[in-house]
Each structure stands twice: as C-alpha cells, then as structure tokens.
Design a protein around this motif. Sequence first.
Motif, PDB file in Angstrom:
ATOM      1  N   HIS A 173      47.606 -76.462 -78.719  1.00  0.00           N
ATOM      2  CA  HIS A 173      47.843 -77.783 -78.127  1.00  0.00           C
ATOM      3  C   HIS A 173      46.930 -78.106 -76.940  1.00  0.00           C
ATOM      4  O   HIS A 173      47.411 -78.577 -75.909  1.00  0.00           O
ATOM      5  CB  HIS A 173      49.295 -77.923 -77.628  1.00  0.00           C
TER       6      HIS A 173
ATOM      7  N   GLU B 279      46.473 -85.602 -78.564  1.00  0.00           N
ATOM      8  CA  GLU B 279      47.400 -84.474 -78.489  1.00  0.00           C
ATOM      9  C   GLU B 279      47.364 -83.716 -79.809  1.00  0.00           C
ATOM     10  O   GLU B 279      48.257 -83.857 -80.631  1.00  0.00           O
ATOM     11  CB  GLU B 279      48.812 -84.990 -78.206  1.00  0.00           C
TER      12      GLU B 279
ATOM     13  N   GLU C 253      50.920 -76.852 -74.223  1.00  0.00           N
ATOM     14  CA  GLU C 253      51.797 -77.994 -74.493  1.00  0.00           C
ATOM     15  C   GLU C 253      52.431 -78.489 -73.190  1.00  0.00           C
ATOM     16  O   GLU C 253      52.818 -79.643 -73.067  1.00  0.00           O
ATOM     17  CB  GLU C 253      52.864 -77.609 -75.508  1.00  0.00           C
TER      18      GLU C 253
ATOM     19  N   ARG D 269      49.926 -85.991 -69.100  1.00  0.00           N
ATOM     20  CA  ARG D 269      48.662 -85.846 -69.822  1.00  0.00           C
ATOM     21  C   ARG D 269      47.538 -85.409 -68.885  1.00  0.00           C
ATOM     22  O   ARG D 269      46.705 -84.588 -69.251  1.00  0.00           O
ATOM     23  CB  ARG D 269      48.320 -87.174 -70.506  1.00  0.00           C
TER      24      ARG D 269
ATOM     25  N   ASP E 239      45.970 -90.471 -82.125  1.00  0.00           N
ATOM     26  CA  ASP E 239      45.703 -89.123 -82.595  1.00  0.00           C
ATOM     27  C   ASP E 239      44.401 -89.177 -83.391  1.00  0.00           C
ATOM     28  O   ASP E 239      43.812 -90.250 -83.551  1.00  0.00           O
ATOM     29  CB  ASP E 239      46.866 -88.545 -83.417  1.00  0.00           C
TER      30      ASP E 239
ATOM     31  N   LEU F  66      44.804 -80.387 -74.664  1.00  0.00           N
ATOM     32  CA  LEU F  66      44.793 -81.847 -74.587  1.00  0.00           C
ATOM     33  C   LEU F  66      43.357 -82.301 -74.353  1.00  0.00           C
ATOM     34  O   LEU F  66      42.708 -81.867 -73.398  1.00  0.00           O
ATOM     35  CB  LEU F  66      45.700 -82.361 -73.470  1.00  0.00           C
TER      36      LEU F  66
ATOM     37  N   ARG G 224      47.922 -81.684 -68.156  1.00  0.00           N
ATOM     38  CA  ARG G 224      47.577 -80.864 -69.325  1.00  0.00           C
ATOM     39  C   ARG G 224      46.078 -80.893 -69.594  1.00  0.00           C
ATOM     40  O   ARG G 224      45.467 -79.888 -69.952  1.00  0.00           O
ATOM     41  CB  ARG G 224      48.338 -81.354 -70.555  1.00  0.00           C
TER      42      ARG G 224
END
Length: 363
Positions: A141, A156, A109, A117, A24, A143, A120
Amino acid sequence: MSALEAVDARLDRMRGDAPPRNHDARSIAALTTNPGCKRRALLDAAGADKAQIARFLGHPPHFGQSQFAITRGNAFEATVKSDGCAPLYGLLRDKLGLPVPESEYADLEEVGGNVSREVRYARTKQLLKRAVEGEGTLFDHPLLRIEVGGHPVYLEPDVIAFRFEGAFHIIEIKSFPIVDGRANPEQVAAAARQSAVYVLALRLLMTELGYDESLVADRVVLVCPENFTNRPTATLVDVRQQLGVIRRQLQRMQRIDELLDALPEDVTFAMDEGLGESVQRIEARYEPGCRTHCDLSLYCRAEARACGSTDQLGRQIGDQLGGITRVDKALDIARGADPEDEALEEVAGELQEAYRLLAEIAR
Ligand code: SF4
C-alpha cells in the motif's frame, strides 16, 4: 489561500455534501482514453461519484465488476498478502530469484495510526529513499501521487513495489486466471494500463527525491491465480508502450483550473433537481468507447443522440466527416444538399457516392 487550495475548495463546493472518491489507476487509465472530455475531467477532479450521478439522472451504468468477482478478487489478494506477504515472497523467489536477505516488508496503509494521505505519501517517500540507499525491499500500500490536468491526485494502490536487481518493480495482483501459461489478452492489457499508471507515479516520486526515474522498472510483476486454483503465479509484463501513451495523454490534458475558470460558479454536482442542467453545461465528448470506461456513458450517449451529434458514431467516422457535426446535416448532404462550405466539398462528394452505392444495393 494558495491557487491550489482555491481549486480544491471550488471542487469541494461542486461536489456538495458527498464524500470525495479517490482516483485509482483504473480511473486514470480510463481518463486518458478520452482526454478531451471536460465533463469527465471535472467530475473526476471533484471526486464526484459518476455512477451515482448517472443513476440519479436515470441512466444507471451497465458495467462494473459483479459482487462475486469483487469478493473473489479480495480473497485472492488476501491469500497472496497473508502472513506479511509470505506467499508473495515465495513466489518472487521461485519465479524471479529474489534473494532471501532482500526480503523486508513494510505496510504503509497507515503511519502510526495516521491514515491521512499527506502523511502516508511522506512516509512512502521516506521509506523508498531509504530503500534506494539499500534498506528495505517490499512496500505494501505505498501511497503515490500524480498530476492530472495540473492537479495532484493521490493513488491508493493495493500494489507493492519491491527492489530487485537494482530497480523497483510494481506488483499487480489480479484475480483473472492464467490457464496453461495464458490469460485473457484484454484483461492483461487492462492490467498493463493500470500498472503503467503506478510505474509513472513511482517514477515521479523517484524524480522528486532527486533520483533517476530508470530506478523504476518498466516491466511489472503480474500475480494471478494459476489454472483456476487459488495458487498464485507471477509473470513479468512489459508496459513500455502503455507508459508512453499515458504520459503523452496526461501531458495533453487541459488544466483543471482553466476548466473551472470557464465554468459558471453555480455549476455543482449536488444531487438535486439542478443536477441535469449542471452536467449539461459542461462540455462532453462522447464516443462509443465511453461505454467501456465511464459510468456516465449511457447518459452521454442519450444526450448525443438527442441532439443528433455525430459523436455517437465514433471518432473515426467523425474524423471522416470533417467539419460536419450533426447526423441530419450529413444525411442531407448525402442526399444531394449543398454543403454551403467549400471545405466540405470533398466530404460531400464521398457522402453522395456512398449514398448512391447504398441506393444501388438496396434496389
Ligand atoms: S461518457 Fe460522457 S463524461 Fe464519460 S468520458 Fe464519455 S463523454 Fe465524457
């Protein structure tokens, strides 16, 4: 198998049965504060749980948010984002003048029930491309993706990018309070470092889409509770300096594939009796600052102490000691021993002078 897939497969093997932990912004911002540490770079690239590893090795981490702070943070974020981000829209209109027709919201999300992933990220790209061309303003959210040591990692974020005055802005929601217009400077600085990672990742996405990176603002919107209430307030924070540092440090990081090439195949982070030996076989670069950003800090500090490394004294003192890497050797030279190296003569003179002054004070 492509080179990238081969690196991923090796990192998966190293992690053993444990599920991967995603990077993150906090972990990337921390990574760049000690870019020379191969141990941390590999553990993070493999998605290993450093806190678990530290516990297993008998040195549990002593920092991290309390459960109370985590619960409070989640509750505040849920308030700000409730009803499709209605409170956030109100705030952005009041504080920044976001026009009403500009208010459009998309939650990324998941994409039609798919949470992978890649899907997204592709959807984020698609919607942001549409937004550049004029449709949609607010994305929950999204990505994002960034390269760490030549290896792509997904972020994320629970942040929102919105379009305002022609540029996309990152919104960072934090639960520390702004009291009478002021917040704790350390908390603001940490939030700015994390937001800068998102700004960089969003800029990379824009470049990938063929747009100019200046489409992403270098000021981020920090949303915090006002005066210890649950009422949110927004402030613009300039992250240009943090952006420059993170970009530079990421460029300087050694490539993960090169680190793996230099590592024996049997090094793994599986939680078994071989873990300690495996971790020790990967070069670390301990410094006292590790204590504020790495779960392994107590383990690495104990290791640096056990082998008498000058790393435990910090980088500034390490630099002053020139090529002396062991505390006992520095002490011997300070007491008058021959440094046995011409390059160390100046450092030896300074150490001996410091030792003489100390002895005088102690008298
Ligand atoms: S604590 Fe250890 S693994 Fe973490 S950054 Fe410092 S030296 Fe590297």
